[in-house]
Each structure stands twice: as C-alpha cells, then as structure tokens.
Design a protein around this motif. Structure first.
Motif, short mmCIF file in Angstrom:
data_model
loop_
_atom_site.label_atom_id
_atom_site.label_comp_id
_atom_site.label_asym_id
_atom_site.label_seq_id
_atom_site.Cartn_x
_atom_site.Cartn_y
_atom_site.Cartn_z
N THR A 53 -40.53 26.92 92.30
CA THR A 53 -41.46 25.83 91.95
C THR A 53 -41.85 25.10 93.23
O THR A 53 -41.07 25.03 94.17
CB THR A 53 -40.79 24.84 90.98
OG1 THR A 53 -39.60 24.33 91.59
CG2 THR A 53 -40.44 25.48 89.66
N GLY A 54 -43.05 24.57 93.26
CA GLY A 54 -43.47 23.84 94.46
C GLY A 54 -44.96 23.54 94.41
O GLY A 54 -45.65 23.89 93.45
N SER A 55 -45.43 22.91 95.45
CA SER A 55 -46.84 22.54 95.48
C SER A 55 -47.73 23.72 95.86
O SER A 55 -48.85 23.83 95.40
CB SER A 55 -47.05 21.39 96.48
OG SER A 55 -46.26 20.30 96.12
N VAL A 89 -46.90 23.39 91.00
CA VAL A 89 -46.60 22.16 90.27
C VAL A 89 -47.86 21.61 89.59
O VAL A 89 -48.99 21.86 90.03
CB VAL A 89 -45.99 21.11 91.24
CG1 VAL A 89 -47.05 20.49 92.15
CG2 VAL A 89 -45.23 20.02 90.50
N TYR A 93 -48.06 15.64 89.39
CA TYR A 93 -47.03 15.40 90.40
C TYR A 93 -47.56 14.41 91.44
O TYR A 93 -46.82 13.58 91.96
CB TYR A 93 -46.65 16.74 91.03
CG TYR A 93 -45.48 16.71 91.98
CD1 TYR A 93 -44.28 16.07 91.66
CD2 TYR A 93 -45.56 17.35 93.22
CE1 TYR A 93 -43.21 16.07 92.53
CE2 TYR A 93 -44.48 17.36 94.09
CZ TYR A 93 -43.31 16.72 93.74
OH TYR A 93 -42.25 16.73 94.61
N LYS A 95 -48.70 14.53 94.56
CA LYS A 95 -48.42 14.52 96.00
C LYS A 95 -49.73 14.33 96.76
O LYS A 95 -50.77 14.85 96.35
CB LYS A 95 -47.78 15.87 96.36
CG LYS A 95 -47.23 15.97 97.75
CD LYS A 95 -46.45 17.28 97.86
CE LYS A 95 -45.90 17.50 99.25
NZ LYS A 95 -45.03 18.69 99.30
N TYR A 130 -46.89 16.55 83.64
CA TYR A 130 -45.88 17.06 84.58
C TYR A 130 -44.74 17.73 83.81
O TYR A 130 -44.33 17.24 82.75
CB TYR A 130 -45.33 15.90 85.42
CG TYR A 130 -44.23 16.32 86.37
CD1 TYR A 130 -44.52 17.10 87.48
CD2 TYR A 130 -42.90 15.97 86.14
CE1 TYR A 130 -43.52 17.51 88.34
CE2 TYR A 130 -41.90 16.37 87.01
CZ TYR A 130 -42.22 17.14 88.10
OH TYR A 130 -41.22 17.54 88.95
N ARG A 132 -40.80 19.14 84.22
CA ARG A 132 -39.63 19.18 85.09
C ARG A 132 -39.17 20.63 85.29
O ARG A 132 -39.38 21.48 84.43
CB ARG A 132 -38.51 18.32 84.51
CG ARG A 132 -38.85 16.84 84.61
CD ARG A 132 -37.66 15.97 84.33
NE ARG A 132 -38.03 14.57 84.44
CZ ARG A 132 -38.01 13.88 85.57
NH1 ARG A 132 -37.64 14.45 86.69
NH2 ARG A 132 -38.35 12.61 85.59
N THR A 133 -38.54 20.83 86.44
CA THR A 133 -38.20 22.21 86.83
C THR A 133 -37.30 22.90 85.81
O THR A 133 -37.45 24.09 85.54
CB THR A 133 -37.54 22.17 88.23
OG1 THR A 133 -38.52 21.66 89.14
CG2 THR A 133 -37.09 23.54 88.68
N LEU A 163 -35.43 21.49 99.17
CA LEU A 163 -35.44 21.22 97.73
C LEU A 163 -34.00 21.08 97.20
O LEU A 163 -33.71 20.20 96.40
CB LEU A 163 -36.20 22.32 96.99
CG LEU A 163 -36.55 21.90 95.57
CD1 LEU A 163 -38.03 22.17 95.27
CD2 LEU A 163 -35.72 22.61 94.53
N VAL A 172 -34.43 11.21 92.27
CA VAL A 172 -35.43 12.28 92.30
C VAL A 172 -35.28 13.21 91.09
O VAL A 172 -36.26 13.59 90.45
CB VAL A 172 -35.31 13.08 93.61
CG1 VAL A 172 -36.28 14.26 93.60
CG2 VAL A 172 -35.60 12.17 94.81
N TRP A 173 -34.07 13.57 90.77
CA TRP A 173 -33.81 14.50 89.66
C TRP A 173 -32.96 13.79 88.61
O TRP A 173 -32.26 12.82 88.92
CB TRP A 173 -33.06 15.74 90.15
CG TRP A 173 -33.84 16.58 91.12
CD1 TRP A 173 -34.09 16.29 92.43
CD2 TRP A 173 -34.48 17.84 90.86
NE1 TRP A 173 -34.84 17.29 93.01
CE2 TRP A 173 -35.09 18.26 92.07
CE3 TRP A 173 -34.57 18.66 89.74
CZ2 TRP A 173 -35.79 19.46 92.17
CZ3 TRP A 173 -35.28 19.86 89.85
CH2 TRP A 173 -35.88 20.25 91.04
N1 LIG Z 1 -36.69 16.48 88.11
C1 LIG Z 1 -37.32 17.53 88.48
O1 LIG Z 1 -37.42 18.46 87.74
C2 LIG Z 1 -37.92 17.57 89.85
C3 LIG Z 1 -37.75 16.52 90.76
C4 LIG Z 1 -38.33 16.65 92.03
C5 LIG Z 1 -39.06 17.77 92.36
N2 LIG Z 1 -39.18 18.77 91.44
C6 LIG Z 1 -39.98 19.98 91.75
O2 LIG Z 1 -39.70 20.43 93.05
C7 LIG Z 1 -40.90 20.90 93.66
C8 LIG Z 1 -41.10 20.10 94.93
O3 LIG Z 1 -42.29 20.42 95.55
P1 LIG Z 1 -42.70 19.73 96.95
O4 LIG Z 1 -41.65 20.11 97.95
O5 LIG Z 1 -44.03 20.31 97.28
O6 LIG Z 1 -42.75 18.24 96.74
C9 LIG Z 1 -42.00 20.68 92.63
O7 LIG Z 1 -42.19 21.90 91.92
C10 LIG Z 1 -41.44 19.65 91.68
O8 LIG Z 1 -41.88 19.76 90.35
C11 LIG Z 1 -38.63 18.69 90.23
#
Ligand SMILES: NC(=O)c1ccc[n+]([C@@H]2O[C@H](COP(=O)(O)O)[C@@H](O)[C@H]2O)c1
Ligand SMILES: Nc1ncnc2c1ncn2[C@@H]1O[C@H](COP(=O)(O)OP(=O)(O)OP(=O)(O)O)[C@@H](O)[C@H]1O
Length: 293
Positions: A53-55, A89, A93, A95, A130, A132-133, A163, A172-173
């Motif tokens: 997962t990511g941007s 993502v 999100y 960003k 949004y 979540r992962t 990550l 954050v999570w």
């Molecule tokens: N609580 C969560 O599920 C959570 C929290 C922070 C980042 N993420 C994911 O991690 C990834 C981070 O991407 P970036 O490094 O581009 O910010 C994204 O896919 C984002 O959805 C998930």
C-alpha cells in the motif's frame, strides 16, 4: 474485528454499505518456483501473495524492486510466491501533491506492465472513503480465498522500513489493527535509507513482540529513491526522473496530473485544499505544526 467480514468477493456476496465492488485482478498470479530451486517447499507449502500500500505518486523503480526482493526472500525460505499487488491509497488520504487516484492507478498499471507478476489492485483507490491498510489486506485475502478454494494462499503486507517504523509512531495507526496485521498477515519489510531496521525492531516492544511475523529483507544496493524526491523532476523525462520512474509514459501522466492539481487544485482537492488533509496530518504530515494552525 472491524472490517474483517463482509468484504468484496466474499462467499456471501454482500458488500458493506458504501463499499464499491472492484474486482481483484488475478491474471498474473502463478507459481514463481520455476526459476528457483523450490524443492524444499516449506512444510505447509504455503503460497504467498504480497500487497504494497502507498501513494505511488509516482511509482518508481524501487516500488517494483521491493516485489523482486520479497519474491527472492520468500522463495529462498521455501515459500511459493504467486505474485503481488500495488494498492494506491485513496484520494482522501490527502498527502500534499497527491495526484488523483485514477492517474495513480494508471501510472501503476504502466509501471507494473513491465513485470510478469506485479498487478495493481484499484479497490482501495476507488472507494468513496479512505480505507485502512488492514481492510485492504482483508479484502485481498477474502477475494483470494474465494478463488483458490482448495489451496492455502496467504497475503502479506510488503513495505519499506519507513512504513514499518510508522507503526510505532503515536497516533498514526490503530494499535489493534497493527497487531492484527502482524498476526493475520505478517510483514515483509525492505530496508531503506541505511537505517538499521533490525535494531529498530529490537528496541521497540510492539515490533519485538511480533518479530516472528516480520521478515526483514536487506537492500544490498543502497539507494534513496523516493516518490517525493522524484516527483518535482517529472516535468522532463530526460532529467532526473529517467531511470527512477518507470517509462516515459509514467512521467507524462504524472506531469499532466500535477499540472491539473496546480491549476485546479482547490476544486480537485475539495477538503484537501490545506497543505495536508486532517487524516494525513494525523498520520504523517510533514507540515504537521502548520497544518494545525
Ligand atoms: N491506519 C492505517 O491503516 C494507516 C496509517 C498510516 C498509513 N497507512 C498507509 O500507509 C501508506 C503510506 O503511504 P505514504 O508513505 O505515501 O504516506 C498508505 O497506503 C496509507 O494508507 C495506513
Ligand atoms: N527506496 C525504497 N526502499 C524501500 N522501500 C521503498 C522505497 N521507496 C518506496 N518504498 C516503499 O514503498 C511503499 C509505497 O511507498 P510510497 O508510495 O509512499 O513511496 P515513497 O517513495 O515512500 O514516497 P515518499 O518518499 O513520498 O514517502 C512503502 O512501503 C515504502 O516504504
């Protein structure tokens, strides 16, 4: 556990309200054992599918390389490896300079077209909100369970060390979701930026307690390619983006998407008109202080 039931493609075929049905592409999934010595398949013969997962704003060669490193590491440990997904993502999100999901999906498709086993799962990006992962992983696992009815296919989260470290950044999570990610799926973490990831795991209780569910993969060819660093150079293929971003087409898509953001930013972004959305501010906005004021 929130989000673990009633996912897209589940046996009962009922979608939670507000969740859009977006099929999981399966065309490139196949055993990657052929090119490697898989004679000592691990005892359960577990087949693995990884999800990153990511941007992907824009996707770089390192994004693809992560999958190759994960594949080699898993095959060398006797797992069978079926393939992997880039999951861009959701726009919510927020960003900074995140180009619209459809452009990021398109860029990931162009990038992954050079691979025989990397695919793009547009589900997360196309949802109205949004995701979540943990829910992204649940949805892929659920769709695979419905496809591979007589085989055990396990999903793992593929990520870079930044990550993994964000797991332990307060706010954050959701801690229960991190624990679920470790216990249900497991994480393959690619070392990044010269940081000593094993030491980070050793020094943090949450990570240390889950160390058996984290596979750390060394990147022998240290490099610091990052989307944020590459993005400003996407105005010209021949400048820095060449050989960082995958194919000229990716650069062109990103360049026009960034231009559209700059020209119509506030109308395209809606609630994201601030430097970072509330969500991204809470998560990991580099402008955290200023975004609050
Ligand atoms: N609580 C969560 O599920 C959570 C929290 C922070 C980042 N993420 C994911 O991690 C990834 C981070 O991407 P970036 O490094 O581009 O910010 C994204 O896919 C984002 O959805 C998930
Ligand atoms: N050079 C790299 N080495 C290892 N992992 C990487 C690298 N680049 C990206 N990743 C990983 O790829 C996943 C998706 O990354 P993302 O789309 O956020 O790109 P990024 O290059 O990390 O972007 P940014 O630098 O803007 O944060 C994350 O797990 C991230 O850690």
């Amino acid at each position: 556990m929130e989000g673990c039931v009633g996912l897209v493609g589940s046996a009962h075929n009922e979608l939670p309200s507000g969740v859009l049905d977006v099929p999981l592409p399966l065309d490139k999934l196949s055993s990657q054992c052929g090119s490697q010595n898989c004679s000592r398949l691990n005892e359960q013969g577990t087949k693995i599918v990884v999800v990153s997962t990511g941007s992907f704003n824009p996707p770089t060669y390192m994004h693809l390389r992560m999958f190759e490193l994960a594949k080699d590491a898993l095959l060398s440990e006797g797992y069978d490896f079926l393939g992997g997904y880039m999951s861009p993502v959701n726009d919510s999100y927020g960003k900074q300079n995140l180009v619209l999901a459809e452009h990021r999906i398109e860029m990931c498709k162009v990038a992954s077209s050079t691979s025989s086993f990397i695919m793009v799962d547009p589900w997360e990006a196309r949802q109205p909100t949004y995701q979540r992962t943990l829910h992204v992983l649940d949805r892929v696992q659920d769709a695979l369970n419905n496809t591979f009815t007589s085989e055990k296919v396990k999903v793992m989260l593929l990520c870079g060390a930044d990550l993994l470290e964000s797991f332990i950044t307060p706010g954050v999570w959701i801690p229960e979701q991190v624990q679920a990610i470790f216990e249900i799926y497991g994480v393959i973490c690619i070392c990044r930026g010269g940081q000593d990831t094993r030491n980070v795991i050793f020094e943090n209780d949450l990570l240390y307690n889950n160390k058996k569910n984290i596979k750390v993969v060394d990147e022998q060819i240290a490099n610091d390619i990052s989307s944020t660093k590459v993005s400003p150079h996407c105005d010209a293929w021949r400048k820095c983006s060449k050989y960082c971003v995958i194919t000229q087409k990716t650069v062109e898509v990103h360049h026009s998407a960034i231009k559209a953001l700059q020209n119509h930013g506030s109308s395209l972004l809606g609630p994201r008109a601030n430097p970072c959305s509330k969500l991204y501010t809470i998560c990991c906005c580099p402008h955290f202080e200023s975004a609050l004021t």
